[in-house]
Design an enzyme around this catalytic site. Structure first.
Site, mmCIF file in Angstrom:
data_model
loop_
_atom_site.group_PDB
_atom_site.id
_atom_site.type_symbol
_atom_site.label_atom_id
_atom_site.label_comp_id
_atom_site.label_asym_id
_atom_site.label_seq_id
_atom_site.Cartn_x
_atom_site.Cartn_y
_atom_site.Cartn_z
ATOM 1 N N THR A 1 8.409 1.978 2.776
ATOM 2 C CA THR A 1 8.491 3.307 2.812
ATOM 3 C C THR A 1 6.852 4.539 3.465
ATOM 4 O OG1 THR A 1 9.907 2.414 0.572
ATOM 5 C CG2 THR A 1 9.070 4.962 1.283
ATOM 6 N N THR B 1 6.176 -0.540 -2.047
ATOM 7 C CA THR B 1 5.324 -0.551 -2.503
ATOM 8 C C THR B 1 5.881 -2.101 -3.862
ATOM 9 O OG1 THR B 1 7.172 0.519 -3.962
ATOM 10 C CG2 THR B 1 4.689 1.745 -3.096
ATOM 11 N N ASP B 2 6.943 -2.427 -3.666
ATOM 12 C CA ASP B 2 8.523 -3.626 -4.400
ATOM 13 C C ASP B 2 7.028 -4.400 -4.370
ATOM 14 O OD1 ASP B 2 9.220 -1.632 -4.868
ATOM 15 O OD2 ASP B 2 11.224 -2.422 -2.998
HETATM 16 N N1 ASP Z 1 11.257 -1.456 -0.584
HETATM 17 C C1 ASP Z 1 9.938 -0.757 0.046
HETATM 18 C C2 ASP Z 1 8.770 -1.547 -0.251
HETATM 19 O O1 ASP Z 1 9.056 -2.602 -0.869
HETATM 20 C C3 ASP Z 1 9.982 0.443 -1.289
HETATM 21 C C4 ASP Z 1 8.488 0.975 -0.628
HETATM 22 O O2 ASP Z 1 7.654 0.960 -0.165
HETATM 23 O O3 ASP Z 1 8.098 1.893 -1.496
HETATM 24 O O4 ASP Z 1 9.189 -1.830 1.550
#
Ligand code: ASP
Length: 305
Positions: A8, A87-88
């Site tokens: 993200t 983050t995932d």
């Molecule tokens: N779906 C995204 C990822 O993990 C979520 C994020 O980065 O916050 O790349």
């Protein structure tokens, strides 16, 4: 050295007011860094290792990332590494890198909960904070930095799907806080838990895939059906996230023990968000002190070795 993998933090939305309807992994790292005035003139280099949404993290990216980290960590001129990541699955990558690199220099994963196009994007501040940690005297090991909080790879977990401060360190608590470019350390830097680093990096260079290890969850009404399907499908290992203190539904337990007798490697973790299993006697399934996703990485590396 900044190694970029997407997420993200490199995402774009159609409108600046949209914090959730976006595409991750769209903007290159050079462009992201060029937008942060605080970095101009600093000795920061960047390399795009991958460009993916971290929900799709896979072995090819992990292997490339570990190898690029090992390469850059070996350069005397490199003080530390920052990795931009979604983050995932950030906690899995952080733990994987800690287990295979056990670095004496800092490797700092950072991320964002809002895309780069958001009105109040959190990514630029997280990058600045992560660089401050990577440059901090004495910093070492793999850590994560998000919303001004520093977490150790062993403890970090994503605990919220929306909040900017989306990570926690459970019972251990965070390693420290970054405040206006200064680190307030609360406990010691992570140290290498096992001396697997030299062989691990060689092993992963050779491996086309990690051994297949799946995660099974205990829950009300759990049965052994899924375990039997996995065994029939040739699974090499199973991590089971038990309820509470590692308890398992009797049907699930019977199927797991049958799988173990047939040569499938098992590890037992707790599905509780905090703490780890406390045993009063050795049970029939080996326990793991961390979360199921981290136990899975250890079992894969063990089977690989
Ligand atoms: N779906 C995204 C990822 O993990 C979520 C994020 O980065 O916050 O790349």
């Amino acid at each position: 050295m900044v190694l970029a993998t997407g997420g993200t933090i490199a995402g774009t939305a159609a409108s600046a007011g949209d914090n959730v309807g976006y595409s991750a992994a769209q903007i290159g790292i050079e462009q992201l860094l060029a937008r942060i005035p605080a970095l101009q003139g600093l000795p920061v280099l960047a390399e795009q290792v991958a460009q993916i949404d971290s929900k799709d993290m896979d072995w090819d990216v992990w292997r490339a990332l570990a190898q690029r980290c090992a390469h850059w960590l070996a350069q005397d001129s490199v003080q530390g590494i920052v990795i931009t990541h979604g983050t995932d699955t950030l906690e899995e990558t952080a733990y994987f890198l800690q287990q295979v690199l056990a670095p004496a220099k800092p490797v700092v994963l950072t991320c964002a909960m809002r895309p780069a196009t958001a009105l109040l994007a959190d990514g630029p501040q997280n990058i600045v904070d992560a660089l401050a940690v990577a440059a901090w005297p004495g910093a070492q090991g793999v850590v994560a930095v998000c919303a001004g909080v520093v977490h150790a790879a062993d403890d970090v977990a994503k605990v919220h799907p929306y909040r900017l401060d989306a990570f926690g360190s459970g019972d251990a608590g965070p390693l420290g806080h970054v405040e206006e470019g200064r680190l307030r350390l609360l406990r010691n830097w992570p140290v290498a838990p096992v001396n697997t680093a030299p062989s691990a990096i060689e092993n992963i260079a050779k491996a086309q895939q990690l051994p297949r290890v799946e995660i099974v969850l205990n829950h009300a009404g759990a049965s052994g059906a899924m375990v039997r399907d996995l065994v029939a499908g040739g699974v090499r290992g199973i991590v089971v996230a038990g309820t509470g203190n590692g308890t398992l539904h009797q049907g699930l337990e019977a199927a797991l023990l049958a799988a173990q007798a047939g040569g499938v490697a098992l590890l037992l973790a707790s599905r509780c968000a905090n703490g780890s299993i406390v045993r009063h006697a050795a049970g029939p399934i080996r326990m793991h002190a961390r979360s199921a996703v981290k136990a899975r990485i250890d079992l894969q590396l063990e089977l690989l070795a």
